[in-house]
Design a protein around this motif. Structure first.
Motif, PDB file in Angstrom:
ATOM      1  N   HIS A 113      43.640  40.008  42.806  1.00 19.86           N
ATOM      2  CA  HIS A 113      44.925  40.498  43.317  1.00 19.86           C
ATOM      3  C   HIS A 113      44.763  40.853  44.790  1.00 19.86           C
ATOM      4  O   HIS A 113      43.634  41.038  45.263  1.00 19.86           O
ATOM      5  N   GLY A 125      40.179  43.635  45.261  1.00 17.58           N
ATOM      6  CA  GLY A 125      41.085  42.530  44.948  1.00 17.58           C
ATOM      7  C   GLY A 125      40.988  41.389  45.946  1.00 17.58           C
ATOM      8  O   GLY A 125      40.929  40.223  45.568  1.00 17.58           O
ATOM      9  N   GLU A 158      48.603  44.640  40.667  1.00 19.33           N
ATOM     10  CA  GLU A 158      47.480  45.080  39.832  1.00 19.33           C
ATOM     11  C   GLU A 158      47.361  46.593  39.883  1.00 19.33           C
ATOM     12  O   GLU A 158      47.168  47.252  38.863  1.00 19.33           O
ATOM     13  N   GLN A 221      33.364  49.077  43.037  1.00 21.27           N
ATOM     14  CA  GLN A 221      34.155  50.317  43.168  1.00 21.27           C
ATOM     15  C   GLN A 221      33.410  51.544  42.655  1.00 21.27           C
ATOM     16  O   GLN A 221      34.004  52.614  42.487  1.00 21.27           O
ATOM     17  N   HIS A 386      41.164  46.290  35.421  1.00 22.61           N
ATOM     18  CA  HIS A 386      41.271  45.022  36.162  1.00 22.61           C
ATOM     19  C   HIS A 386      42.181  44.060  35.409  1.00 22.61           C
ATOM     20  O   HIS A 386      42.378  44.196  34.203  1.00 22.61           O
TER      21      HIS A 386
HETATM   22 ZN   LIG Z   1      41.171  45.600  42.119  1.00 23.53          ZN
END
Ligand SMILES: [Zn+2]
Length: 439
Positions: A113, A125, A158, A221, A386
Motif C-alpha cells: 500500500h 507500504g 491499509e 516496523q 497488513h
Molecule cells: Zn504498512
C-alpha cells in the motif's frame, strides 16, 4: 515387470522429475537469475515521498486525501513504465497486470500500500509497493515470462483498516462504507474519489482459490531484525488481536473522611490488575504481547475515591488459543484482586481479529531465496496488521520483512537502509519465480 525392476524405474522417473524441477527451478534460474535495480527503488522512494511531504521529514498521505490521489497517479505511471497494464478495481485498488504463459493458471499477486498514517514515514507500504513494481520491471527487461499471470497490487486505505484488501477478500459492510476515514471523507466517497465504484464492489471480490498466492515485502516496523543485524525476516503470520473493556465498580466516597480500611477503591483494583496482566503475559515463553493503554476513572477528582474505572486490555499473539488462555488467567487474577478490595468486576470483549498465518511452504521458499543470496534470515511474527492477513483468505500468502532502523515506524523518523531494501526486493523476485515454477 518384477518388483525390483519397477522400483528401479520409479526411482529413475523420480530422479528425472526432480532433475527437471531443478533445471527449471534452481540450476538454470540460479545461473541466470536477474537482480532488481535497487538504486531505482530507493530513488523512487524519495520521489513518492514528495506527495504529502511534511515538515518533519515524513509524509502525511492518508487515504482519500488529495496527496493520496496524487501519489497513486504517480505510482500508476511507474507501473506503466514497468510494462504493466494498469487498472483500478471497483474498490479503488490499483492493479498492474502482466500475462503469464499458461492461460489457465490463477494469478500470483504481490504488492502493498502507499497510504500513510498522519505524520507517517516514507517506508511503510511504499517499500513493498515500489519493490513489487521493480520486480515486474526486472522480469520485463530480462524478457522473462512467468507461467502464472502476475498482478502487482497497491491496496487502498491499509492504514485505515485494510479497507481495499478486505473489499477484495471479504467484502465491506454498508456500515463500514459510511464510516468516516482520517481524511474526513466516508469510505464510500473515498472509493469514488480514488476512481472506484462503491455500488459495484462485488466486481472487486475474489473467492478463495482465485489467486495462486500473495507475496508482500514490508518493513518490519519493530526492532528484531535491526537488533540482531538480520537482513531478512520470514514472517510466520500476522498476530491475532483481542480487546476487552474491564470495568471495576467500587464506591465513590469522600477522600478525606473515609478511613483506609473502609474503602472500595476501583482505581486501586485496576492498578493491581494492570500490574498482574503485565506479569502474567511475561510469565510464559513466546512473543505474545499484552497492553493496558486505556483508562477511564470516575468521577476523577483529587478528593473523591474512584468509584468506577474501565480499562482496556489488549492481547496479541499468533495463537488465538494462547491469547484466550492468558486472558482467562488475567481475568481470574483480577476477580481475586477485585474481591479483596471490595469491588466488583465485569469484562466485555470489544474486538477479536483472528491470527493469519503465512503458508509454511512459502516461508521455506523465502528462506531458500535469501540463502541463495547469502542473506541470513530469522522467522518472526508480525505484530502489526497488513493487507496480507486479508489475502490469506484467498490463498497461500508469504511476507518478507526488511529491517526498520531502531524499530521505529509510523513516524517521520522511520528509516530502512537502501541496501536492505534492495535485498528485500531481490528476495521477493526470487521467491516469486520459485513459486511460479512450483505452484
Ligand atoms: Zn504498512
Amino acid at each position: 515387470m518384477n518388483r525390483r525392476r519397477f522400483t528401479q524405474q520409479l526411482a529413475a522417473a523420480v530422479a528425472a522429475m526432480s532433475l527437471g524441477r531443478t533445471t527449471r527451478g534452481e540450476a538454470t534460474f540460479l545461473a541466470s537469475a536477474p537482480g532488481v535495480d535497487g538504486e531505482r527503488i530507493n530513488r523512487q522512494l524519495l520521489e513518492l515521498a514528495h506527495f504529502g511531504k511534511n515538515p518533519y521529514g515524513g509524509v502525511s498521505r492518508v487515504a482519500y486525501s488529495e496527496f493520496d490521489r496524487q501519489g497513486r497517479e504517480w505510482a500508476m505511471n511507474v507501473m506503466r513504465e514497468a510494462g504493466l497494464a494498469v487498472s483500478i478495481d471497483a474498490a479503488g485498488n490499483i492493479f498492474g497486470r502482466r500475462p503469464g504463459s499458461v492461460a489457465t493458471l490463477n494469478p500470483l499477486v504481490f504488492g502493498s500500500h502507499i497510504d500513510s498514517v498522519p505524520d507517517g514515514g516514507n517506508y511503510d507500504g511504499d517499500v513493498g509497493s515500489l519493490s513489487a513494481i521493480e520486480v515486474a520491471r526486472t522480469l520485463a527487461s530480462n524478457n522473462l515470462v512467468t507461467r502464472h499471470p502476475l498482478e502487482v497490487v497497491i491496496f487502498q486505505n491499509e492504514e485505515g483498516g485494510t479497507t481495499g484488501s478486505r473489499a477484495m477478500a471479504a467484502g465491506l459492510t454498508p456500515a463500514e462504507l459510511e464510516r468516516v476515514a482520517q481524511s474526513g471523507m466516508s469510505i464510500r466517497d473515498g472509493i469514488r474519489f480514488l476512481g472506484g465504484d462503491p455500488d459495484r464492489l462485488d466486481s472487486a471480490r475474489r473467492a478463495p482459490g482465485d489467486i495462486a498466492g500473495y507475496l508482500e515485502l514490508h518493513i518490519e516496523q519493530g526492532g528484531v531484525l535491526d537488533d540482531t543485524t538480520t537482513p531478512i525476516g520470514v514472517v510466520l503470520g500476522i498476530v491475532g488481536i483481542r480487546h476487552w473493556d474491564i470495568t471495576i465498580t467500587g464506591f465513590a466516597n469522600h477522600a478525606g473522611t473515609t478511613p483506609m480500611d473502609r474503602r472500595k477503591d476501583a482505581l486501586l483494583t485496576a492498578a493491581r490488575c494492570i500490574e498482574a496482566a503485565n506479569r502474567i503475559v511475561r510469565s510464559v515463553p513466546g512473543r505474545q504481547v499484552g497492553t493496558v493503554g486505556k483508562l477511564a476513572v470516575e468521577p476523577g477528582a483529587y478528593n473523591v475515591i474512584p468509584g468506577l474505572v474501565t480499562f482496556g486490555l489488549e492481547l496479541r499473539d499468533l495463537d488465538d488459543a494462547k491469547i484466550l488462555r492468558l486472558y482467562q488467567r488475567i481475568l481470574a487474577e483480577c476477580r481475586r484482586i477485585a474481591a479483596l478490595n471490595g469491588t466488583a468486576l465485569t469484562s466485555t470483549e470489544t474486538l477479536a481479529i483472528a491470527p493469519a498465518l503465512t503458508d509454511p511452504g512459502i516461508r521455506g521458499v523465502i528462506a531458500g531465496a535469501a540463502q541463495e543470496l547469502g542473506l541470513r534470515t530469522i522467522r518472526l511474527p508480525s505484530g502489526a496488521g497488513h493487507d496480507a492477513q486479508e489475502m490469506a483468505r484467498l490463498g497461500p500468502v508469504g511476507m518478507i520483512f526488511v529491517p526498520s532502523v531502531g524499530g521505529i515506524s509510523h513516524s517521520p523518523r522511520e528509516y530502512s537502509r537502501p541496501g536492505d531494501i534492495e535485498n528485500g526486493a531481490n528476495v521477493l523476485l526470487r521467491t516469486l519465480l520459485r513459486l511460479d515454477a512450483t505452484l
